[in-house]
Design an enzyme around this catalytic site. Structure first.
Site, mmCIF file in Angstrom:
data_model
loop_
_atom_site.group_PDB
_atom_site.id
_atom_site.type_symbol
_atom_site.label_atom_id
_atom_site.label_comp_id
_atom_site.label_asym_id
_atom_site.label_seq_id
_atom_site.Cartn_x
_atom_site.Cartn_y
_atom_site.Cartn_z
ATOM 1 N N CYS A 103 0.813 -1.231 0.000
ATOM 2 C CA CYS A 103 0.000 0.000 0.000
ATOM 3 C C CYS A 103 0.841 1.273 0.000
ATOM 4 O O CYS A 103 0.309 2.361 -0.231
ATOM 5 C CB CYS A 103 -0.957 0.007 1.194
ATOM 6 S SG CYS A 103 -2.151 -1.332 1.115
ATOM 7 N N HIS A 150 -3.189 7.318 2.983
ATOM 8 C CA HIS A 150 -3.624 6.064 2.367
ATOM 9 C C HIS A 150 -5.008 5.728 2.907
ATOM 10 O O HIS A 150 -5.268 5.852 4.103
ATOM 11 C CB HIS A 150 -2.617 4.965 2.713
ATOM 12 C CG HIS A 150 -3.116 3.589 2.384
ATOM 13 N ND1 HIS A 150 -3.664 3.283 1.151
ATOM 14 C CD2 HIS A 150 -3.172 2.452 3.120
ATOM 15 C CE1 HIS A 150 -4.026 2.014 1.158
ATOM 16 N NE2 HIS A 150 -3.741 1.491 2.340
ATOM 17 N N ASN A 186 -10.184 0.123 0.175
ATOM 18 C CA ASN A 186 -8.714 0.197 0.174
ATOM 19 C C ASN A 186 -8.191 -0.261 -1.188
ATOM 20 O O ASN A 186 -8.284 -1.433 -1.525
ATOM 21 C CB ASN A 186 -8.170 -0.693 1.298
ATOM 22 C CG ASN A 186 -6.650 -0.661 1.392
ATOM 23 O OD1 ASN A 186 -5.974 -0.166 0.501
ATOM 24 N ND2 ASN A 186 -6.129 -1.199 2.471
HETATM 25 C C1 LIG Z 1 -10.388 -5.576 9.663
HETATM 26 C C2 LIG Z 1 -11.024 -4.672 10.708
HETATM 27 C C3 LIG Z 1 -12.047 -3.778 10.057
HETATM 28 C C4 LIG Z 1 -11.746 -5.558 11.703
HETATM 29 O O1 LIG Z 1 -12.316 -4.765 12.719
HETATM 30 P P1 LIG Z 1 -12.147 -5.191 14.230
HETATM 31 O O2 LIG Z 1 -12.892 -4.210 15.028
HETATM 32 O O3 LIG Z 1 -10.661 -5.301 14.479
HETATM 33 O O4 LIG Z 1 -12.874 -6.556 14.259
HETATM 34 P P2 LIG Z 1 -12.329 -8.005 14.674
HETATM 35 O O5 LIG Z 1 -11.346 -8.505 13.667
HETATM 36 O O6 LIG Z 1 -11.881 -7.928 16.110
HETATM 37 O O7 LIG Z 1 -13.634 -8.852 14.552
HETATM 38 C C5 LIG Z 1 -14.750 -8.609 15.384
HETATM 39 C C6 LIG Z 1 -15.854 -9.583 15.014
HETATM 40 O O8 LIG Z 1 -16.388 -9.244 13.715
HETATM 41 C C7 LIG Z 1 -16.395 -10.393 12.881
HETATM 42 N N1 LIG Z 1 -16.211 -9.990 11.500
HETATM 43 C C8 LIG Z 1 -15.046 -9.884 10.808
HETATM 44 N N2 LIG Z 1 -15.310 -9.471 9.550
HETATM 45 C C9 LIG Z 1 -16.645 -9.286 9.468
HETATM 46 C C10 LIG Z 1 -17.508 -8.882 8.448
HETATM 47 N N3 LIG Z 1 -17.054 -8.524 7.227
HETATM 48 N N4 LIG Z 1 -18.818 -8.799 8.691
HETATM 49 C C11 LIG Z 1 -19.320 -9.123 9.898
HETATM 50 N N5 LIG Z 1 -18.538 -9.546 10.915
HETATM 51 C C12 LIG Z 1 -17.234 -9.611 10.700
HETATM 52 C C13 LIG Z 1 -15.263 -11.250 13.404
HETATM 53 O O9 LIG Z 1 -15.450 -12.597 13.043
HETATM 54 C C14 LIG Z 1 -15.384 -11.028 14.889
HETATM 55 O O10 LIG Z 1 -16.403 -11.843 15.378
HETATM 56 P P3 LIG Z 1 -16.290 -12.550 16.826
HETATM 57 O O11 LIG Z 1 -16.194 -11.435 17.799
HETATM 58 O O12 LIG Z 1 -17.549 -13.330 16.891
HETATM 59 O O13 LIG Z 1 -15.060 -13.384 16.755
HETATM 60 C C15 LIG Z 1 -9.967 -3.818 11.435
HETATM 61 O O14 LIG Z 1 -9.171 -4.617 12.256
HETATM 62 C C16 LIG Z 1 -9.066 -3.099 10.478
HETATM 63 O O15 LIG Z 1 -9.492 -2.227 9.734
HETATM 64 N N6 LIG Z 1 -7.752 -3.392 10.486
HETATM 65 C C17 LIG Z 1 -6.813 -2.759 9.615
HETATM 66 C C18 LIG Z 1 -6.985 -3.303 8.240
HETATM 67 C C19 LIG Z 1 -6.209 -2.550 7.223
HETATM 68 O O16 LIG Z 1 -6.392 -1.378 7.098
HETATM 69 N N7 LIG Z 1 -5.364 -3.245 6.491
HETATM 70 C C20 LIG Z 1 -4.642 -2.704 5.414
HETATM 71 C C21 LIG Z 1 -3.519 -1.868 5.893
HETATM 72 S S1 LIG Z 1 -2.721 -1.176 4.508
#
Ligand SMILES: CC(C)(COP(=O)(O)OP(=O)(O)OC[C@H]1O[C@@H](n2cnc3c(N)ncnc32)[C@H](O)[C@@H]1OP(=O)(O)O)[C@@H](O)C(=O)NCCC(=O)NCCS
Length: 322
Positions: free
Chosen positions: A113, A249, A279
């Site tokens: 990215c 980004h 993204n």
């Molecule tokens: C991916 C992201 C949105 C997840 O959000 P989060 O608040 O961390 O959520 P978690 O991963 O802790 O998951 C929470 C719950 O949602 C669920 N979940 C994950 N994806 C889901 C979706 N698309 N829809 C519904 N539920 C979802 C998980 O299974 C989890 O369920 P559980 O509590 O029963 O186990 C967040 O971590 C994020 O944005 N991270 C950075 C990603 C990024 O920017 N990457 C690129 C960098 S260049």
């Protein structure tokens, strides 16, 4: 002294739009969850005939038109991408041929990215040292091709698109500073596990897909955005208040808001397009920049801060007098 100036900008998005509601029909997710956790509402997805080079080419043509330059003026092409058309030739070479440019260097940069900011840093160095006078810096990605549509934790986050800037040597600033960094110890947090040399059997499906530990990536991203913005501003003996527009980004609205808050920048001075584009990795900054220039928010003379963060981890920033 020779500076590097942004002479033109262009971007391109595939026509096909996939909304959160569309995703609700194919996986266990909801519009509400996606919007709340990421700010994303929809994303553009490359059609069957579209590739990283074909959308990058369109962005390049638009940027060249905006800058008023032709193929004969271009003496460097760098494409920041982690989703090249093929292993070789590089996407930059494919775009070079399609533009009718012959001879000057053309190559891809894979910094995930951060690919656009890495490429900008490099082109700036070529121009400042007389190695090039008019460069195309393209961020182009088809992340949908490495998205595991059965993994709701990643599938909802990514989109496809391309953006391009024409950089030109100038006596006026220009790019004021760039900084690029990497720390390879975080490979496990964000990666495509399989590939040419390690083999494709590494994933059960035998494909190449994005895998991510979302929470850990989130925390590193916020901390890194803050540190790199301060590094860039300090390098110029400036203040964060000197920044007219923060163009980060576009990974996640929560990351963007948290970074802006830490930096004390009001959201009115932050360009955010993640809701419409998701993204798009190396394409996200030039896509956001193009939109804000077209809608009149960013004007000539404004001071811009670009900041990117991606797999590796890689990160990089650029401070620019537009
Ligand atoms: C991916 C992201 C949105 C997840 O959000 P989060 O608040 O961390 O959520 P978690 O991963 O802790 O998951 C929470 C719950 O949602 C669920 N979940 C994950 N994806 C889901 C979706 N698309 N829809 C519904 N539920 C979802 C998980 O299974 C989890 O369920 P559980 O509590 O029963 O186990 C967040 O971590 C994020 O944005 N991270 C950075 C990603 C990024 O920017 N990457 C690129 C960098 S260049």
């Amino acid at each position: 002294m020779t500076y590097t100036r942004i002479a033109g900008i262009g971007s391109f998005l595939p026509e096909k739009v996939v909304s959160n509601q569309d995703l609700e029909k194919t996986m266990d997710t909801s519009d509400e969850w996606i919007r709340e956790r990421t700010g994303i509402k929809r994303r553009h997805i490359a059609g069957a005939g579209e590739t990283t080079s074909s959308i990058g080419l369109e962005a390049a043509k638009r940027a060249m038109q905006d800058a008023g330059v032709g193929p004969e003026d271009i003496d460097l092409i760098i494409v920041g991408t982690c989703t090249p058309d093929k292993l070789f030739p590089s996407t930059a070479c494919i775009i070079q041929r399609q533009l009718g440019v012959k001879g000057p260097a053309a190559f891809d940069v894979n910094a995930a990215c951060s690919g656009f900011v890495y490429s900008l840093d490099m082109a700036n160095r070529y121009i400042k040292t007389g190695g090039a006078t008019t460069a195309l810096v393209i961020g182009s990605e088809t992340l949908s091709r490495i998205t595991n549509w059965e993994d709701r934790g990643t599938a909802v986050l990514f989109g496809d698109g391309a953006g391009c800037v024409v950089l030109q040597a100038s006596e006026e600033p220009g790019i004021l500073a760039t900084h690029i960094h990497a720390d390879g110890q975080y490979e496990d947090l964000l990666q495509v596990r399989s590939g040419v040399s390690v083999g494709y059997e590494k994933t059960q499906s035998g494909g190449a897909f994005i895998e991510m530990k979302g929470n850990a990536v989130f925390k590193r991203a916020v901390a890194t955005f803050d540190a790199m913005a301060r590094e860039t501003v300090a390098d110029l003996d400036g203040e964060l208040g000197d920044i007219d527009w923060f163009v980060p980004h576009q990974a996640n609205m929560r990351i963007i808001k948290a970074a802006a808050k830490k930096l004390g920048l009001p959201m009115e001075r932050v360009i955010a397009t993640v809701d419409e584009h998701a993204n798009t990795s190396g394409a996200s900054i030039p896509l956001a920049l193009d939109q804000a220039v077209r809608d009149g928010r960013i004007k000539r003379g404004d001071t811009l801060l670009f900041a990117a963060f991606g797999a590796g981890f890689t990160w990089g920033s650029a401070m620019i007098k537009y």
